[in-house]
Design an enzyme around this catalytic site. Structure first.
Site, short mmCIF file in Angstrom:
data_model
loop_
_atom_site.label_atom_id
_atom_site.label_comp_id
_atom_site.label_asym_id
_atom_site.label_seq_id
_atom_site.Cartn_x
_atom_site.Cartn_y
_atom_site.Cartn_z
CB ILE A 55 -0.98 0.00 1.19
CG1 ILE A 55 -1.99 -1.14 1.03
CG2 ILE A 55 -1.70 1.34 1.31
CD1 ILE A 55 -2.89 -1.34 2.23
CB CYS A 56 3.96 2.17 1.83
SG CYS A 56 3.40 1.95 3.52
CB THR A 57 4.99 0.50 -3.10
OG1 THR A 57 6.03 0.06 -2.21
CG2 THR A 57 5.54 0.65 -4.50
CG LEU A 60 5.25 6.70 -0.58
CD1 LEU A 60 6.52 6.19 0.07
CD2 LEU A 60 4.95 8.12 -0.14
#
Length: 163
Positions: A55-57, A60
Site C-alpha cells: 500500500i505504501c508503494t 508514494l
C-alpha cells in the site's frame, strides 16, 4: 487568518490551525531536513508504515506520478517512515521517487510520536498526512487505519484550499 494554537503534546495528532511540530530528520542521502526550513512554502508530510510495502508503494508512486500537483501549489512532499536512511535510499531508487524520504529511525518513531501517528504495538507509523502552510500551521490532517490507503483526490482538494 485562523488563530494559531501551540503545538500539541506528544501522542496527540496536531489539529488544523495548530503549529506543526518542528523536526529534523535525515533523508535517504543522509542529509538533514528540517521542517522549519520550508517556511514560506507549503509542505505535505506523509507518514507511511514501511518502505517496500504494498500500500505504501502504491501511495508514494501516486505522489511521484503527480508531483506537478504539489509543485503547482508551492508544496514540497516529505515522506517519513521508521525505516533507516539506507532502506529509504534503496526504496527511493527502486521506485524512482523524486522527493525526500526521511528516516524516523532513531530514536525510533520520535517524530511520528510527536504527530500522534506512531503505533507502539507494531513499531510503525500510521498513514498520517499533514499539509502545512508557509507559516508552519497545519491546514489539513488525515490519519488512515492500517491497511487503508489515502485518497489522492483529497490531497488535491486540500492543496487547492491553500491557494
Amino acid at each position: 487568518m485562523t488563530e494559531v494554537q501551540h503545538a500539541p503534546a506528544p501522542g496527540l495528532v496536531p489539529e488544523v490551525g495548530q503549529l506543526a511540530p518542528d523536526f529534523e530528520l535525515l533523508n535517504q542521502y543522509g542529509e538533514p531536513v528540517r521542517l522549519s526550513d520550508y517556511r514560506g512554502g507549503n509542505v505535505v508530510v506523509v507518514f507511511y508504515p514501511f518502505a517496500f510495502s504494498g500500500i505504501c508503494t502504491g501511495e508514494l508512486c501516486e505522489i511521484r506520478d503527480n508531483l506537478s500537483t504539489f509543485a503547482d501549489s508551492n508544496a514540497t512532499v516529505l515522506g517519513i517512515s521508521v525505516d533507516s536512511k539506507f532502506a529509504q535510499r534503496a526504496y527511493a531508487e527502486q521506485e524512482q521517487l523524486g522527493f525526500d524520504l526521511l528516516a524516523d529511525f532513531w530514536p525510533h518513531g520520535a517524530v511520528a510520536k510527536e504527530y500522534g501517528v506512531f503505533d507502539a504495538s507494531s513499531g510503525m507509523a500510521l498513514r498520517g498526512t499533514f499539509i502545512i502552510d508557509g507559516f508552519g500551521v497545519v491546514r489539513y490532517v488525515v490519519v488512515n487505519p492500517r491497511g487503508q490507503a489515502r485518497d489522492f483526490v483529497e490531497y488535491r482538494r486540500a492543496l487547492a484550499d491553500l491557494e
